[in-house]
Design a protein around this motif. Structure first.
Motif, mmCIF file in Angstrom:
data_model
loop_
_atom_site.group_PDB
_atom_site.id
_atom_site.type_symbol
_atom_site.label_atom_id
_atom_site.label_comp_id
_atom_site.label_asym_id
_atom_site.label_seq_id
_atom_site.Cartn_x
_atom_site.Cartn_y
_atom_site.Cartn_z
ATOM 1 N N ASN A 181 45.641 -44.444 23.906
ATOM 2 C CA ASN A 181 46.213 -46.008 24.169
ATOM 3 C C ASN A 181 45.602 -47.321 23.486
ATOM 4 N N LYS A 182 44.224 -46.977 22.688
ATOM 5 C CA LYS A 182 43.639 -47.597 21.107
ATOM 6 C C LYS A 182 44.428 -48.096 19.648
ATOM 7 N N LEU A 183 45.174 -47.058 19.665
ATOM 8 C CA LEU A 183 45.393 -47.168 18.211
ATOM 9 C C LEU A 183 46.797 -47.976 18.643
ATOM 10 N N ASP A 184 47.433 -48.577 17.414
ATOM 11 C CA ASP A 184 48.009 -48.832 16.511
ATOM 12 C C ASP A 184 49.375 -48.266 16.144
ATOM 13 N N TYR A 185 50.233 -48.291 16.702
ATOM 14 C CA TYR A 185 51.077 -46.820 15.813
ATOM 15 C C TYR A 185 51.518 -47.879 15.419
ATOM 16 N N LYS A 186 52.065 -47.499 13.651
ATOM 17 C CA LYS A 186 52.321 -48.099 12.797
ATOM 18 C C LYS A 186 53.482 -47.603 12.492
ATOM 19 N N GLY A 187 53.848 -46.004 12.232
ATOM 20 C CA GLY A 187 55.110 -44.721 12.260
ATOM 21 C C GLY A 187 56.423 -45.571 12.572
ATOM 22 N N GLY A 188 57.339 -46.175 12.354
ATOM 23 C CA GLY A 188 58.762 -46.453 12.808
ATOM 24 C C GLY A 188 58.701 -45.022 13.368
ATOM 25 N N ASP A 189 59.320 -44.721 14.755
ATOM 26 C CA ASP A 189 60.289 -43.495 15.233
ATOM 27 C C ASP A 189 61.191 -42.880 14.195
ATOM 28 N N PHE B 219 63.737 -46.529 4.589
ATOM 29 C CA PHE B 219 63.539 -47.272 5.812
ATOM 30 C C PHE B 219 63.166 -46.759 7.476
ATOM 31 N N SER B 220 62.515 -47.708 8.333
ATOM 32 C CA SER B 220 62.042 -47.075 9.405
ATOM 33 C C SER B 220 62.062 -48.276 10.426
ATOM 34 N N THR B 221 63.106 -47.752 11.088
ATOM 35 C CA THR B 221 62.964 -48.042 13.267
ATOM 36 C C THR B 221 61.660 -49.247 13.473
ATOM 37 N N PRO B 222 61.886 -49.919 14.355
ATOM 38 C CA PRO B 222 60.220 -49.968 15.072
ATOM 39 C C PRO B 222 59.722 -48.925 15.616
ATOM 40 N N ALA B 223 58.385 -48.998 15.582
ATOM 41 C CA ALA B 223 57.210 -48.179 16.080
ATOM 42 C C ALA B 223 57.600 -47.986 17.728
ATOM 43 N N VAL B 224 57.891 -47.410 18.533
ATOM 44 C CA VAL B 224 58.046 -47.522 20.146
ATOM 45 C C VAL B 224 57.719 -46.880 20.587
ATOM 46 N N GLY B 225 58.639 -45.648 20.471
ATOM 47 C CA GLY B 225 58.122 -44.177 21.240
ATOM 48 C C GLY B 225 56.464 -43.480 21.510
ATOM 49 N N ARG B 226 55.871 -43.644 20.537
ATOM 50 C CA ARG B 226 54.606 -42.918 20.792
ATOM 51 C C ARG B 226 53.537 -44.041 22.311
ATOM 52 N N LYS B 227 53.902 -45.448 21.830
ATOM 53 C CA LYS B 227 53.198 -46.227 22.438
ATOM 54 C C LYS B 227 53.456 -46.042 24.000
ATOM 55 N N HIS C 196 46.890 -39.425 14.207
ATOM 56 C CA HIS C 196 46.644 -40.184 13.707
ATOM 57 C C HIS C 196 47.849 -41.206 12.552
ATOM 58 N N HIS C 197 48.111 -40.010 11.926
ATOM 59 C CA HIS C 197 48.547 -39.674 11.169
ATOM 60 C C HIS C 197 50.164 -41.044 11.355
ATOM 61 N N TYR C 198 50.719 -41.190 12.729
ATOM 62 C CA TYR C 198 51.405 -41.406 13.770
ATOM 63 C C TYR C 198 50.900 -42.839 13.197
ATOM 64 N N ALA C 199 49.956 -43.180 13.531
ATOM 65 C CA ALA C 199 49.148 -44.520 14.274
ATOM 66 C C ALA C 199 49.627 -45.782 12.496
ATOM 67 N N ASN C 200 48.827 -44.056 11.881
ATOM 68 C CA ASN C 200 48.298 -44.951 10.356
ATOM 69 C C ASN C 200 49.143 -45.285 9.310
ATOM 70 N N ARG C 201 49.701 -44.885 9.587
ATOM 71 C CA ARG C 201 51.251 -44.567 8.035
ATOM 72 C C ARG C 201 52.922 -44.544 8.457
ATOM 73 N N ASN C 202 53.671 -45.044 7.516
ATOM 74 C CA ASN C 202 54.669 -45.304 8.308
ATOM 75 C C ASN C 202 55.685 -45.371 7.070
ATOM 76 N N GLY C 203 56.526 -43.917 6.590
ATOM 77 C CA GLY C 203 57.624 -43.576 6.115
ATOM 78 C C GLY C 203 57.986 -41.972 6.904
ATOM 79 N N ASN C 204 58.176 -40.906 5.711
ATOM 80 C CA ASN C 204 59.174 -39.655 5.798
ATOM 81 C C ASN C 204 57.346 -38.448 5.988
ATOM 82 N N LEU C 205 57.079 -38.560 6.990
ATOM 83 C CA LEU C 205 56.139 -37.866 7.268
ATOM 84 C C LEU C 205 56.089 -36.375 6.248
ATOM 85 N N TYR C 206 57.290 -36.038 6.972
ATOM 86 C CA TYR C 206 57.501 -34.734 6.925
ATOM 87 C C TYR C 206 58.883 -34.231 6.041
ATOM 88 N N PRO C 207 59.045 -34.775 4.939
ATOM 89 C CA PRO C 207 60.333 -34.720 4.339
ATOM 90 C C PRO C 207 60.884 -32.903 4.018
#
Length: 464
Positions: A295-303, A273-281, A236-247
């Motif tokens: 498959n119901k999540l909108d993955y916002k976090g860049g890969d 900066f983040s890339t597009p979010a592709v891999g999780r989807k 859910h973090h991958y889906a809802n957040r966009n940045g460096n989540l584990y630095p």
């Protein structure tokens, strides 16, 4: 000007400019920029000695069991409580602690389970000296804060908190209670990282100028953990957040190479900066039914997220994070100095003038067997003392070495190797990077969690 030390001159002028850019962020503290008179600065804080360290563990699912087992094996320790949401886990690891004690220690481990707030009851009833928080990210800050308020030192898994406000709350609680709150960044205890710290302190690479750090670890398989386990909440973090989540795994070691937040330099600002979010989807579509919850999540976090930090002295650090892309694991541990470079994954070194018996100049890497002489000369004394004792403890022994040092410091009344402010600075990259990404890469100022006291905090000792 010839008689002025260049490094000190640059340090003073750079810090003056950095203070101007950073100071407005201090207002994010609930108490403002001033430290209350009742608070004590915790930078070099040493708590009273604990002859026996009585510890409670909250969370014994993924990482908790390893911490519990190695702690329980150390002399002068007592596991007094185990708390987990699940009854079977609490009972299993409570019994394991008693087994390790062999009837002499850990004899009456109190068990708490079945309710999300049982940990609060545990703190009230058991009153441990130390609490290890090994739960999902959102619980780290509230559990650490409450543990300190109830009289215990708090040790938590990474990150220390999710928001800047939580980090300020942790700092203020630690200062108000006189209790440690350490984020357990285990990578700082790995052999390569310890040796590079030693080499930096000895001036082998000259003046540190630039660092690169990463946590690149393909973890899409965790999405199989849908009811219990890391994937059940981390997805859910991958889906809802966009940045460096584990630095912090990459950043912690290079921050200590540079003495950040310890006398010499400090974090100033970052862009991200983040890339597009592709891999999780794509992974969800390939592996789960169309109506599956993943498959119901909108993955916002860049890969892949790339963040660049600028320090008060003008040094730079590139920090990358990617837990999605198919590629080998790396922490990309690199420090560039005025006289050479130290790099990781693979371990390799290049020095101006070359390395005796290995390379002729800095145009060649020394790696593999060529590094034997460097290990012999520069291996960190702490690693040499504790490596054998820590073997088998997890992650190549770094987990055990970290736990050994935590207990050693508490029993001997020594400052911890990582203070509360470092945990907050390193973790602050997450919310700051999210803000920068959302604003198209706009710079974000780091809060000064020390309120200016970092200039008086001693660099981490090269502990023998």
């Amino acid at each position: 000007m010839k008689n002025i030390n260049r490094r000190n001159f640059l340090r003073k002028t750079s810090l003056a400019g950095a203070a101007i850019s950073v100071s407005p962020i201090l207002a994010n503290s609930p108490l403002g920029a001033e430290r209350p008179l009742s608070h004590s600065y915790m930078g070099d804080f040493a708590a009273p000695k604990l002859e026996t360290v009585r510890a409670a563990f909250i969370g014994v699912g993924a990482r908790g069991p390893g911490h519990l087992k190695f702690f329980a094996e150390l002399p002068g320790t007592e596991v007094v409580a185990v708390c987990d949401l699940y009854e079977d886990l609490a009972k299993k690891w409570g019994a394991e602690a008693e087994k390790i004690g062999g009837g002499k220690r850990h004899k009456k481990v109190a068990l708490y389970y079945g309710d999300e707030n049982k940990w609060k009851t545990m703190l009230d009833e058991v009153k441990p000296d130390v609490v290890f928080v090994v739960t999902n990210w959102k619980n780290h800050a509230p559990m650490c804060i409450e543990a300190m308020k109830k009289g215990a030192h708090a040790f938590c898994e990474v990150p220390i908190a999710l928001t800047l406000k939580e980090m300020w709350d942790i700092v203020d609680t630690s200062e108000a209670t006189g209790k440690h709150c350490m984020m357990m960044e285990n990578v700082n205890y790995a052999r390569e990282e310890l040796m590079y710290l030693n080499m930096c302190r000895l001036g082998v690479i000259g003046e540190p100028l630039h660092a690169e750090a990463a946590y690149v670890h393909e973890l899409r398989g965790q999405m199989e953990e849908q009811e219990r386990g890391t994937g059940s909440w981390r997805t859910h973090h991958y889906a809802n957040r966009n940045g460096n989540l584990y630095p912090t795994h990459g950043l912690g070691p290079v921050a200590q190479y540079m003495n950040l937040a310890r006398t010499e330099d400090n974090f100033a600002s970052l862009v991200s900066f983040s890339t597009p979010a592709v891999g999780r989807k794509l992974y969800a579509e390939k592996n789960y039914a169309a109506d599956h919850k993943w498959n119901k999540l909108d993955y916002k976090g860049g890969d892949m997220n790339t963040t660049i930090i600028k320090t008060a002295l003008g040094r730079t650090i590139m920090v990358q994070w990617d837990e999605t892309s198919p590629r080998p694991y790396t922490r990309h541990n690199l420090i560039q100095g005025s006289k050479g470079i130290l790099a990781g994954f693979p371990t390799r070194v290049a020095l101006e003038g070359g390395i005796d018996g290995a390379t002729k100049n800095h145009h060649q890497w020394a790696e593999g067997e060529q590094l034997a002489s460097l290990y012999e000369k520069y291996d960190h004394p702490l690693y040499k003392r504790l490596n054998e004792a820590a073997k088998g403890s997890g992650h190549g022994g770094m987990d055990g070495l970290m736990m050994y040092r935590i207990v050693e410091c508490l029993q001997n009344g020594l400052p911890l190797d990582q203070n509360v402010y470092e945990g907050c600075y390193w973790s602050a990259v997450s919310p700051l990077s999210e803000a920068s990404v959302a604003q198209g890469g706009m710079p974000q100022a780091f809060p000064d969690f020390t309120r200016g006291k970092w200039k008086e905090t001693a660099p981490l000792q090269i502990i023998s």
